[in-house]
Design a protein around this motif. Structure first.
Motif, PDB file in Angstrom:
ATOM      1  N   SER A 228      -2.751  38.358-147.730  1.00 40.33           N
ATOM      2  CA  SER A 228      -2.895  36.999-147.761  1.00 40.33           C
ATOM      3  C   SER A 228      -2.365  36.404-146.359  1.00 40.33           C
ATOM      4  O   SER A 228      -2.473  35.442-145.864  1.00 40.33           O
ATOM      5  CB  SER A 228      -2.376  36.355-149.008  1.00 40.33           C
ATOM      6  OG  SER A 228      -1.027  36.613-148.971  1.00 40.33           O
TER       7      SER A 228
ATOM      8  N   LEU B 173      -4.864  36.619-143.592  1.00 36.52           N
ATOM      9  CA  LEU B 173      -6.041  35.723-143.822  1.00 36.52           C
ATOM     10  C   LEU B 173      -5.515  34.317-143.165  1.00 36.52           C
ATOM     11  O   LEU B 173      -6.102  33.630-142.492  1.00 36.52           O
ATOM     12  CB  LEU B 173      -6.318  35.637-145.222  1.00 36.52           C
ATOM     13  CG  LEU B 173      -7.328  34.630-145.610  1.00 36.52           C
ATOM     14  CD1 LEU B 173      -8.791  35.021-145.011  1.00 36.52           C
ATOM     15  CD2 LEU B 173      -7.841  34.612-147.254  1.00 36.52           C
ATOM     16  N   GLN B 174      -4.235  33.960-143.863  1.00 34.05           N
ATOM     17  CA  GLN B 174      -3.689  32.812-143.309  1.00 34.05           C
ATOM     18  C   GLN B 174      -3.207  32.651-141.611  1.00 34.05           C
ATOM     19  O   GLN B 174      -3.565  31.546-141.201  1.00 34.05           O
ATOM     20  CB  GLN B 174      -2.229  32.608-144.056  1.00 34.05           C
ATOM     21  CG  GLN B 174      -1.596  31.251-143.800  1.00 34.05           C
ATOM     22  CD  GLN B 174      -0.215  30.969-144.451  1.00 34.05           C
ATOM     23  OE1 GLN B 174      -0.014  31.760-145.475  1.00 34.05           O
ATOM     24  NE2 GLN B 174       0.317  30.043-143.993  1.00 34.05           N
TER      25      GLN B 174
ATOM     26  N   LEU C 106      -7.548  26.465-141.590  1.00 30.38           N
ATOM     27  CA  LEU C 106      -6.790  26.371-142.534  1.00 30.38           C
ATOM     28  C   LEU C 106      -6.221  25.101-142.836  1.00 30.38           C
ATOM     29  O   LEU C 106      -5.584  24.335-142.092  1.00 30.38           O
ATOM     30  CB  LEU C 106      -5.331  27.276-142.368  1.00 30.38           C
ATOM     31  CG  LEU C 106      -4.531  27.584-143.392  1.00 30.38           C
ATOM     32  CD1 LEU C 106      -4.952  28.409-144.673  1.00 30.38           C
ATOM     33  CD2 LEU C 106      -3.292  28.139-142.932  1.00 30.38           C
TER      34      LEU C 106
ATOM     35  N   CYS D 268      -4.226  31.077-149.516  1.00 34.31           N
ATOM     36  CA  CYS D 268      -4.654  32.530-149.191  1.00 34.31           C
ATOM     37  C   CYS D 268      -4.745  33.405-150.075  1.00 34.31           C
ATOM     38  O   CYS D 268      -5.435  34.156-150.547  1.00 34.31           O
ATOM     39  CB  CYS D 268      -4.020  32.696-147.697  1.00 34.31           C
ATOM     40  SG  CYS D 268      -4.637  31.646-146.447  1.00 34.31           S
TER      41      CYS D 268
END
Length: 163
Positions: free
Chosen positions: A109, A112-113, A122, A127
């Motif tokens: 996560s 991904l963030q 974002l 995430c």
């Protein structure tokens, strides 16, 4: 074999594509660039919209990210053009590698963030919830198969979860 384009040249290309000086280039501009340069004649506007996401345009940082992730490998001759399935698989693998910042074979996560923040996508997404939605084995990260499942979802709402 062609060499990757320098950052100075990429900045000039971005400025040329940004005809209205908005600081952004549209998916249509990217599509025209890819086709006219011969880098990728099979990519459609719809393919690019799926890659870029709901914004349908990129700022300069997003443009550089797009180039590094998608165009640079094709320019360097690393793309696999055997058939459409292989092309899609290779494109997904390249995208996966972009998100797998530590090259451990998984997307966390945090990774991904970081990537979504870097390309300006974002906003209010959590995430961890995005990862959980596709994490079949519940190990808290996405492997390539889970990432492919996530990327194959066609009907996405603004919250990143399947409807």
């Amino acid at each position: 074999m062609p060499h990757p384009i320098s950052r100075d040249d990429l900045h000039r290309i971005f400025k040329n594509l940004d005809k209205n000086n908005s600081g952004r280039v549209t998916v249509h501009d990217l599509h025209h660039l890819l086709r006219s340069s011969g880098i990728c004649n099979t990519t459609t506007v719809e393919d690019l919209e799926e890659l870029v996401g709901p914004t349908t345009s990129l700022d300069y940082a997003g443009f550089l990210f797009f180039y590094d992730a998608m165009v640079k490998p094709a320019v360097s001759g690393q793309a696999d053009d055997d058939d459409d399935d292989d092309d899609e698989e290779q494109l997904l693998l390249k995208a996966f590698k972009v998100f797998d910042l530590n090259n451990d074979g998984f997307i966390s996560s945090d990774e991904l963030q970081t990537v979504l923040s870097r390309i300006g996508l974002l906003d209010e997404h959590d995430c961890k919830e995005m990862i959980l939605a596709y994490d079949r084995n519940r190990d808290g990260v996405l492997d390539f198969g889970e990432f492919k499942d996530m990327m194959s979802v066609r009907d996405l709402s603004g919250d990143g979860l399947e409807k």
